[in-house]
Design a protein around this motif. Structure first.
Motif, short mmCIF file in Angstrom:
data_model
loop_
_atom_site.label_atom_id
_atom_site.label_comp_id
_atom_site.label_asym_id
_atom_site.label_seq_id
_atom_site.Cartn_x
_atom_site.Cartn_y
_atom_site.Cartn_z
N VAL A 86 0.81 -1.22 0.00
CA VAL A 86 0.00 0.00 0.00
C VAL A 86 0.84 1.27 0.00
CG1 VAL A 86 -1.94 -1.15 1.10
CG2 VAL A 86 -0.31 0.11 2.51
N THR A 87 2.19 1.15 0.09
CA THR A 87 3.00 2.35 -0.08
C THR A 87 3.48 2.47 -1.52
OG1 THR A 87 4.92 1.16 0.77
CG2 THR A 87 3.78 2.59 2.30
N ARG A 91 -4.39 2.62 -5.40
CA ARG A 91 -5.54 3.01 -4.59
C ARG A 91 -5.94 1.82 -3.73
NH1 ARG A 91 -7.57 7.81 -6.49
NH2 ARG A 91 -6.80 8.28 -8.58
N GLN A 234 -5.18 3.49 7.15
CA GLN A 234 -5.92 4.54 7.85
C GLN A 234 -6.16 5.71 6.92
OE1 GLN A 234 -3.50 5.37 11.29
NE2 GLN A 234 -3.28 3.22 11.74
N ARG A 235 -6.01 5.46 5.62
CA ARG A 235 -6.09 6.58 4.69
C ARG A 235 -7.52 6.89 4.28
NH1 ARG A 235 -1.01 4.37 1.47
NH2 ARG A 235 -2.54 3.02 0.51
N LYS A 236 -7.65 7.89 3.42
CA LYS A 236 -8.97 8.28 2.95
C LYS A 236 -9.58 7.21 2.04
CE LYS A 236 -7.70 13.12 3.05
NZ LYS A 236 -7.12 14.19 2.25
N THR B 48 6.37 7.59 3.76
CA THR B 48 5.98 6.72 2.64
C THR B 48 4.47 6.65 2.44
OG1 THR B 48 6.06 4.83 4.15
CG2 THR B 48 8.01 5.24 2.82
N PRO B 52 -1.13 8.28 8.02
CA PRO B 52 -1.30 9.74 7.89
C PRO B 52 -0.73 10.40 9.14
CG PRO B 52 -3.38 8.69 8.46
CD PRO B 52 -2.37 7.60 8.37
N LEU B 70 -0.71 9.53 -4.12
CA LEU B 70 -0.34 8.63 -5.23
C LEU B 70 0.92 9.12 -5.93
CD1 LEU B 70 -3.73 7.68 -6.93
CD2 LEU B 70 -2.21 6.21 -5.61
N ARG B 73 3.99 8.70 -3.53
CA ARG B 73 4.34 7.28 -3.40
C ARG B 73 5.06 6.78 -4.64
NH1 ARG B 73 -0.88 4.22 -1.97
NH2 ARG B 73 -2.02 6.15 -1.91
#
Lengths: 238, 322
Positions: A86-87, A91, A234-236, B48, B52, B70, B73
């Motif tokens: 996920v880094t 999406r 924990q992202r949007k 990275t 958040p 995006l 990253r």
């Protein structure tokens, strides 16, 4: 939706299913149980229909679907590979959707393998092809819904066992809500019944492909996948 | 290139990173130093885009890591702690998978994989399952993965942990080589690593920044005066006064020495002066036999220990500088 990401995640998960004994065990158990109910029907009652499969399988899926989807995210979280995944510029929803599709394809393969039963009775007797097809469409949607719930469970914890129990509990609750009518007065019971997966599956399996039932399953899947992608990081959203 | 501004990250009520600000210039190799649990890994996870931030902001090449996640990253290559890899894949399959997820165009994938495999020396391991590789080779796969898309920024969380001394040297050389064109943040709690590879050092302790500068600057800023230990044979009792007369010598202390007719001195000098040649000439001139002379400057290690003592609360960098 980025299909190259979804495709890459999907390929990796499919590979992982078939590189491990998981897929084979799951398929074998699935065929064994459905086969048992089918033959019971065919030989004991001498009837050319799949009713017992369509009656029993929906409840079996409550256990079967979480078993397929429990490792999808929890395992990656535990080993740390989730962080790497996920880094990368992906999406969250695409990752979830790729994983969902992998579980869905494995489940669809299991369903396709059971086609020997309807073929048998179609060849042997005068089986209602239309209602059998409707039953399978119902099973596909129902299973997809439970796989989505399983994916949400898997996104919430790094333990596969906890993921399984969580998803089983939620799926089972959705399945038995249909019986709410027995203990709850009518107006409320109708609403609760409408939330039940079993209720919509039975509608479809009856041979009436109502768009409301299809929309119910599609929205359930979309909702749980959205929640799963939210739970994964924990992202949007999206 | 990387700009970190008042970053705060809490786990529940616990501040894992507590108001940290620093910049990393383009092409710089930054050593990110701190004891275990100081907040290094957490900071890297925020850079990275894995977590958040609770407060503050981070930009990479001018883009905010939460607003344009995006894009930032895509600019970063990341090697998380403990090098997580898919053990059921072979090296090639793994790199191919990463190339797919990173959306490297099909035409370029082969070339990129080949280049990275050569840089990291994995040519003969391509077909091996990752589960069968040694720790050192897994580390190389992790590095190859991090650089596959030719990122501008490399974030490496303890890249040499668990390697044997030869592998450590190899990986360090590799990072040095990469650092020529990329911006690298490298976390470690191994001090020689910083001196060997990094252009600049940031030390954090209990989530706070306690030091920021080149290894030389830090040594300079935090060292006491360099001290010369001198042992001479056959010097008279007034030798200390003669030593004190040498330019650059500030104090001379006579020390106990059990050997007969041997005198030992601790000579403190100014921070910039090194009067060892003059001391040597004095000995020759006076006919003393020089038995030993060493100059000791405080090492980065003792600076690190001084700054990150567990029982003392962290002092933010501004106060240290003042």
């Amino acid at each position: 939706m980025n299909w190259s990401v979804i495709g890459a995640v999907w390929r990796r998960e499919m590979r992982s299913y078939f590189a491990n004994p998981t897929a084979y065990i799951v398929l074998a158990v699935f065929l064994l149980i459905t086969g048992w109910f089918f033959t019971l029907n065919l030989f004991k009652e001498n009837l050319a229909h799949l009713r017992s499969i369509f009656d029993i399988l929906p409840f079996l899926l409550v256990v079967f679907a979480p078993a397929i989807s429990m490792r999808l995210i929890s395992e990656e979280r535990k080993s740390g590979t989730l962080e790497l995944l996920v880094t990368m510029p992906v999406r969250d929803f695409d990752v979830i959707f790729g994983k969902f599709l992998a579980a869905f394809v494995l489940y669809a393969v299991a369903l396709v393998l059971t086609f020997v039963y309807p073929f048998t009775i179609i060849v042997l007797g005068d089986a209602p092809v239309g209602s059998i097809a409707a039953g399978y469409i119902g099973l596909l949607l129902l299973g997809a819904g439970y796989l989505g719930v399983g994916l949400l469970g898997s996104a919430l914890t790094e333990s596969q066992i906890v993921a399984f129990i969580l998803s089983f509990a939620v799926s089972a609750a959705l399945a038995v809500l249909v019986f709410a009518a027995i203990v709850i007065p009518p107006p409320l019971a109708d609403i609760i019944q409408y939330l039940s997966t079993t209720y919509h599956f039975q509608n479809i399996a009856r041979g009436v492909l109502d768009s409301r039932d299809v929309i119910y399953f599609l929205s359930l899947i979309f909702l749980v996948l959205l929640l799963a992608s939210r739970a994964m990081t924990q992202r949007k959203f999206l | 290139m990387i700009h970190i501004e008042h970053l705060k990250k809490y786990y529940g009520n616990f501040p894992a990173v507590d108001d940290i600000s620093f910049d990393v210039a383009r092409g710089e190799i930054l050593g990110f130093l701190g004891p275990n649990g100081a907040g290094k890994t957490t900071t890297m996870k925020v850079i990275t885009g894995f977590y958040p931030p609770n407060e503050g902001r981070i930009t990479i090449d001018g883009r905010d890591v939460t607003e344009e996640s995006l894009k930032t990253r895509a600019m970063i290559g990341y090697l998380p702690e403990n090098t997580p890899l898919y053990h059921d894949l072979t090296v090639y399959e793994y790199l191919k998978h990463i190339a797919d997820v990173r959306q490297i165009p099909n035409g370029e994938q082969k070339h990129r994989i080949r280049t990275m495999v050569e840089v990291t020396g994995l040519q003969h391991r391509l077909g091996q399952p990752i589960s069968k590789l040694s720790k050192g080779f897994r580390q190389r796969v992790g590095l190859a993965q991090a650089m596959l898309h030719d990122p501008k920024v490399l974030v490496l969380d303890e890249p040499t942990i668990g390697l044997d001394p030869n592998q450590i040297v190899e990986i360090r050389d590799l990072i040095r080589k990469l650092g020529e064109e990329k911006t690298v943040i490298l976390s470690t709690h191994i001090l020689p690593e910083v001196q060997a590879t990094c252009d600049r050092v940031v030390i954090i302790h209990q989530g706070k920044l306690v030091a920021d500068g080149t290894p030389e600057q830090l040594q300079h800023r935090f060292q006491g005066r360099p001290v010369i230990t001198l042992q001479v044979h056959g010097a008279p009792d007034d030798a200390g006064e003669k030593l004190l007369a040498i330019a650059g010598v500030e104090t001379v202390d006579r020390e106990q020495n059990s050997e007969a007719n041997v005198k030992q001195f601790q000579i403190a000098t100014g921070t910039t002066s090194d009067p060892r040649s003059d001391i040597f000439r004095l000995c020759v001139q006076q006919g003393w036999t020089l038995l030993g002379m060493t100059r000791r400057v405080e090492s980065l290690e003792s600076i690190f220990r001084q700054l990150t003592r567990r029982d003392e609360p962290a002092v933010p960098v501004e106060e240290v500088a003042a």
